[in-house]
Scaffold this active site. Structure first.
Site, PDB file in Angstrom:
ATOM      1  N   CYS A 141      -3.752   0.325  -3.033  1.00 30.92           N
ATOM      2  CA  CYS A 141      -4.365   0.560  -1.725  1.00 30.92           C
ATOM      3  C   CYS A 141      -3.624   1.680  -0.990  1.00 30.92           C
ATOM      4  CB  CYS A 141      -4.380  -0.723  -0.898  1.00 30.92           C
ATOM      5  SG  CYS A 141      -2.797  -1.572  -0.778  1.00 30.92           S
ATOM      6  N   CYS A 162       0.847  -1.190   0.000  1.00 27.87           N
ATOM      7  CA  CYS A 162       0.000   0.000   0.000  1.00 27.87           C
ATOM      8  C   CYS A 162       0.890   1.251   0.000  1.00 27.87           C
ATOM      9  CB  CYS A 162      -0.896   0.018   1.238  1.00 27.87           C
ATOM     10  SG  CYS A 162      -2.190  -1.236   1.197  1.00 27.87           S
TER      11      CYS A 162
END
Ligand code: AVW
Length: 258
Positions: free
Chosen positions: A162, A81
């Site tokens: 993400c 992420c």
């Protein structure tokens, strides 16, 4: 006509499949795994098999995006992420920036993108062979093997995104956000508001005092993101500022574009 990238034995604009495609792909795959040992669960021979099965024997103007589905799942990679960098019409500066600062990664920094970057390939209908003589160009027919691959790989890369992600757009053109681009037609549709916290849109301007974030093109992008419940901000950044960061990188820092 043929151009050769220096420091790389890969032709970018031959008419047919890149010379020694299999060797180039497998060697790039092994090279990547040597650099990132956490990737060693990947088998480069199996990856090559899955890749060629996606398009061999097919009409080179009828290779569908979904034809690469199995190949995409054959490549195992976790994308952390807060690391994903998307780009459109900013290829050079986005890749140079990712390389210099090491704080973000583009699709071409993942194994999938690294293997196929700059290569060309196609097969022939009813044949098990690669076509080294002639392959359709990017716009010659929509469902060509190279374009379908990049659309599929881009969809995958966007689905995995993400946390906080970044997009670098080109402020020197009238439509920094182009709905027909891969970013505008594929990636943006795959962003998941449940996984993505924030999208930092950075418009790289070559003229000082450009205010591309206020342009109609960026307004279009803003509407799409709002409708998809995706949080974002947009900043105009001078190209010279980004270039300064590339030439004198502060290791592991993305500060120059924040
Ligand atoms: P791009 P995208 N002929 O800079 O948003 C040959 O427009 O589409 O950005 N090759 C082409 C052509 C063409 N007419 N158009 C595009 N390409 C190829 C994956 C060429 O290799 C990443 F994740 C060019 O450098 C980015 O976020 C590349 O497509 C996003 O998709 C990008 O065209 C960039 O695609």
């Amino acid at each position: 006509s043929m151009s050769v990238q220096l420091g790389d034995n890969t032709q970018t604009t031959t008419k047919g499949t890149t010379t020694n495609l299999k060797t180039v792909v497998i060697e790039r795959c092994r090279d990547y795994i040597r650099t990132f040992p956490q990737m060693s669960s990947n088998n480069c021979d199996a990856i090559w098999e899955a890749f060629q099965n996606s398009f061999l024997g097919k009409d080179p103007c009828n290779v569908k995006v979904e034809d690469y589905d199995l190949f995409i799942t054959t490549v195992q990679q976790d994308i952390p992420c807060n690391k994903s960098l998307f780009w459109s019409k900013t290829s050079q500066i986005a890749h140079d920036f990712a390389k210099a600062t090491k704080c973000l990664m583009t699709l071409e920094d993942t194994l999938l993108g690294y293997m196929m970057d700059g290569l060309k390939w196609c097969g022939k209908q009813h044949s098990k062979e690669l076509n080294y003589t002639s392959c359709p160009g990017w716009v010659e027919c929509e469902l060509n093997p190279v374009r379908s691959f990049w659309r599929r790989a881009s969809a995958h890369f966007a689905e995995l995104a993400c946390g906080n992600v970044m997009v670098m757009l080109n402020g020197s053109i009238d439509t920094p956000f182009n709905k027909q681009s891969i970013f505008g037609s594929v990636e943006i549709k795959r962003f998941d508001s449940e996984k993505i916290n924030y999208i930092s849109i950075r418009v790289i301007d070559s003229l000082q005092d450009r205010v591309s974030c206020n342009s109609m093109s960026l307004e279009d992008l803003g509407k799409i993101l709002k409708n998809a419940s995706l949080n974002f901000d947009c900043k105009d950044i001078d190209k010279s500022e980004v270039e300064r960061c590339i030439n004198d990188p502060i290791p592991h820092s993305c500060d120059c574009v924040n």
